[in-house]
Write a protein that holds these residues in place. Sequence first.
Motif, mmCIF file in Angstrom:
data_model
loop_
_atom_site.group_PDB
_atom_site.id
_atom_site.type_symbol
_atom_site.label_atom_id
_atom_site.label_comp_id
_atom_site.label_asym_id
_atom_site.label_seq_id
_atom_site.Cartn_x
_atom_site.Cartn_y
_atom_site.Cartn_z
ATOM 1 N N CYS A 170 0.843 -1.191 0.000
ATOM 2 C CA CYS A 170 0.000 0.000 0.000
ATOM 3 C C CYS A 170 0.881 1.245 0.000
ATOM 4 O O CYS A 170 2.109 1.164 0.159
ATOM 5 C CB CYS A 170 -0.955 0.007 1.194
ATOM 6 N N PHE A 171 0.244 2.389 -0.160
ATOM 7 C CA PHE A 171 0.931 3.670 -0.303
ATOM 8 C C PHE A 171 0.408 4.603 0.796
ATOM 9 O O PHE A 171 -0.758 5.008 0.775
ATOM 10 C CB PHE A 171 0.607 4.224 -1.700
ATOM 11 N N VAL A 172 1.254 4.924 1.767
ATOM 12 C CA VAL A 172 0.930 5.936 2.788
ATOM 13 C C VAL A 172 1.343 7.269 2.176
ATOM 14 O O VAL A 172 2.524 7.552 2.014
ATOM 15 C CB VAL A 172 1.679 5.673 4.109
ATOM 16 N N SER A 173 0.341 8.101 1.803
ATOM 17 C CA SER A 173 0.606 9.219 0.899
ATOM 18 C C SER A 173 -0.003 10.529 1.378
ATOM 19 O O SER A 173 -1.031 10.551 2.055
ATOM 20 C CB SER A 173 0.042 8.868 -0.491
ATOM 21 N N ASN A 227 -0.210 13.779 -8.587
ATOM 22 C CA ASN A 227 0.701 12.887 -9.333
ATOM 23 C C ASN A 227 0.813 11.539 -8.637
ATOM 24 O O ASN A 227 0.784 10.488 -9.276
ATOM 25 C CB ASN A 227 2.105 13.503 -9.438
ATOM 26 N N SER A 228 0.948 11.570 -7.309
ATOM 27 C CA SER A 228 1.054 10.322 -6.542
ATOM 28 C C SER A 228 -0.224 9.496 -6.689
ATOM 29 O O SER A 228 -0.174 8.268 -6.791
ATOM 30 C CB SER A 228 1.321 10.620 -5.061
ATOM 31 N N ILE A 229 -1.370 10.169 -6.701
ATOM 32 C CA ILE A 229 -2.637 9.448 -6.864
ATOM 33 C C ILE A 229 -2.687 8.760 -8.229
ATOM 34 O O ILE A 229 -3.029 7.575 -8.333
ATOM 35 C CB ILE A 229 -3.829 10.408 -6.677
ATOM 36 N N MET A 230 -2.324 9.490 -9.280
ATOM 37 C CA MET A 230 -2.358 8.895 -10.622
ATOM 38 C C MET A 230 -1.387 7.720 -10.737
ATOM 39 O O MET A 230 -1.686 6.707 -11.370
ATOM 40 C CB MET A 230 -2.063 9.952 -11.683
ATOM 41 N N GLU A 231 -0.224 7.855 -10.105
ATOM 42 C CA GLU A 231 0.769 6.764 -10.150
ATOM 43 C C GLU A 231 0.309 5.570 -9.328
ATOM 44 O O GLU A 231 0.458 4.413 -9.750
ATOM 45 C CB GLU A 231 2.123 7.274 -9.648
ATOM 46 N N PHE A 285 -4.499 3.201 -0.863
ATOM 47 C CA PHE A 285 -3.916 4.376 -0.203
ATOM 48 C C PHE A 285 -4.303 4.480 1.272
ATOM 49 O O PHE A 285 -5.458 4.259 1.629
ATOM 50 C CB PHE A 285 -4.443 5.661 -0.862
ATOM 51 N N LEU A 286 -3.327 4.869 2.095
ATOM 52 C CA LEU A 286 -3.625 5.406 3.418
ATOM 53 C C LEU A 286 -3.346 6.898 3.299
ATOM 54 O O LEU A 286 -2.207 7.313 3.047
ATOM 55 C CB LEU A 286 -2.757 4.770 4.507
ATOM 56 N N CYS A 287 -4.405 7.711 3.426
ATOM 57 C CA CYS A 287 -4.337 9.127 3.043
ATOM 58 C C CYS A 287 -3.983 10.035 4.222
ATOM 59 O O CYS A 287 -4.636 9.987 5.269
ATOM 60 C CB CYS A 287 -5.686 9.563 2.484
ATOM 61 N N ASN A 292 -8.428 15.591 -2.512
ATOM 62 C CA ASN A 292 -7.988 14.315 -3.093
ATOM 63 C C ASN A 292 -8.211 13.159 -2.127
ATOM 64 O O ASN A 292 -8.573 12.053 -2.535
ATOM 65 C CB ASN A 292 -6.503 14.391 -3.474
ATOM 66 N N LYS A 293 -8.009 13.420 -0.836
ATOM 67 C CA LYS A 293 -8.227 12.377 0.175
ATOM 68 C C LYS A 293 -9.705 11.960 0.176
ATOM 69 O O LYS A 293 -10.033 10.767 0.157
ATOM 70 C CB LYS A 293 -7.837 12.906 1.553
#
Length: 452
Positions: free
Chosen positions: A346-349, A354-358, A366-368, A378-379
Amino acid sequence: MNIPNVLIVPYPVQGHVNPLMNFSQKLVEHGCKITFVNTDFTHKRVMNSMAKQESHDESPMKLVSIPDGLGPDDDRSDVGELSVSILSTMPAMLERLIEDIHLNGGNKITCIVADVIMGWALEVGSKLGIKGVLFWTASATMFALQYNIPTLIQDGIIDSDGFPITQRTFQISPSMPTMDTGVIWWSKVYDRETEKKVFNYVVHCTQNSNLAEWFICNTTYELEPKALSFVPKLLPVGPLLRSYDNTNTNASSLGQFWEEDHSCLNWLNQQPHGSVLYVAFGSFTHFDQNQFNELALGLDLTSRPFLWVVREDNKLEYPNEFLGNRGKIVGWTPQLKVLNHPAIACFVSHCGWNSIMEGLSNGVPFLCWPYFTDQFYNKTYICDELKVGLGLNSDENGLVSRWEIKKKLDQLLSNEQIRARCLELKETGMNNIEEGGGSSKNISRFVNWLKS
């Protein structure tokens, strides 16, 4: 057919340089020449991060620079001061740069593609008889919000300085979901003074939209159908993903402000599939010491392997009790390669667009943990609309505790519905950039116009 020479003008922060660099690479693949204009300060950082790579003079992409008007020691993370300085300095400098290119027998600039928040560049182009295009680096919804500033003022949602008058929900159009005034991006910067400067700058840049022949955005029809139907002039070309040189596995991505640490890829190769927490908060996020401690100890608590990006400008100390023995900490990563790695769970972001699209393009949940500007919207979008992530709750002191981090990560990684939804969105996103896909067709249409 003519070979277009396109001048690209990004706002000088990493999250704006990246998508415009990716778009430039797409144009190069379609036979265009690119003159990519950074500020002197940004240009130096980009060149330093690529210092170990050979440069090729005959490359169809030329990196050039002009001053931003600030001194070498001024704080460029103060986006209010940066924006004021840009507006007073860069238009004249850009005009001189274009005139020099034309005088020195270089290929004449045939089109300017400017970041929407460098929209003043189209005034320069218009003066020199060069056609203009605007590129929006965030979501189509945030574009719709920004282009409705006059209506938001008229309807009493924001005042003339851009601040929400009361905390409430509103709709940009009946076809779009309701939004909370808490996600109006220009009122989520740092402080009121900075926000006022940013708002005035944004309004100035938006006034040049009548000079644009195209509006381009890093999104897809499937991701944002309502926003794109509300703003039909917006052309989706996403997901704009980095093109890597497969002959050189350590080649850096063009346009990075920090040198990428490729050792993390070898480390990921040694981890079990779907086991690693990727923790990265972009180029702006700063935590205070207490929050940094909770994050570090929360990662320990999970007992999972983690890859944590802690930028070189971090001045905080790791807490004494932090073990970190399951993880790897690096200064900057080749993010798309990391998210594409089978070891990532997962992605802690921070939820930068850009990070969302990637992340979406690689089917990663995602952990937002948003920090500023559009990241709060975006969250909400990730968690409530797309349903591919979870948010974190802070305590009464505004602190996200180590226990909250562990709890939400456990919930996220055991949620099969989120995982299935991620894979579904990955497929639709990647179909867009295959030959014959929606975004691929849109880029071809745009290139045909450039060459006509």
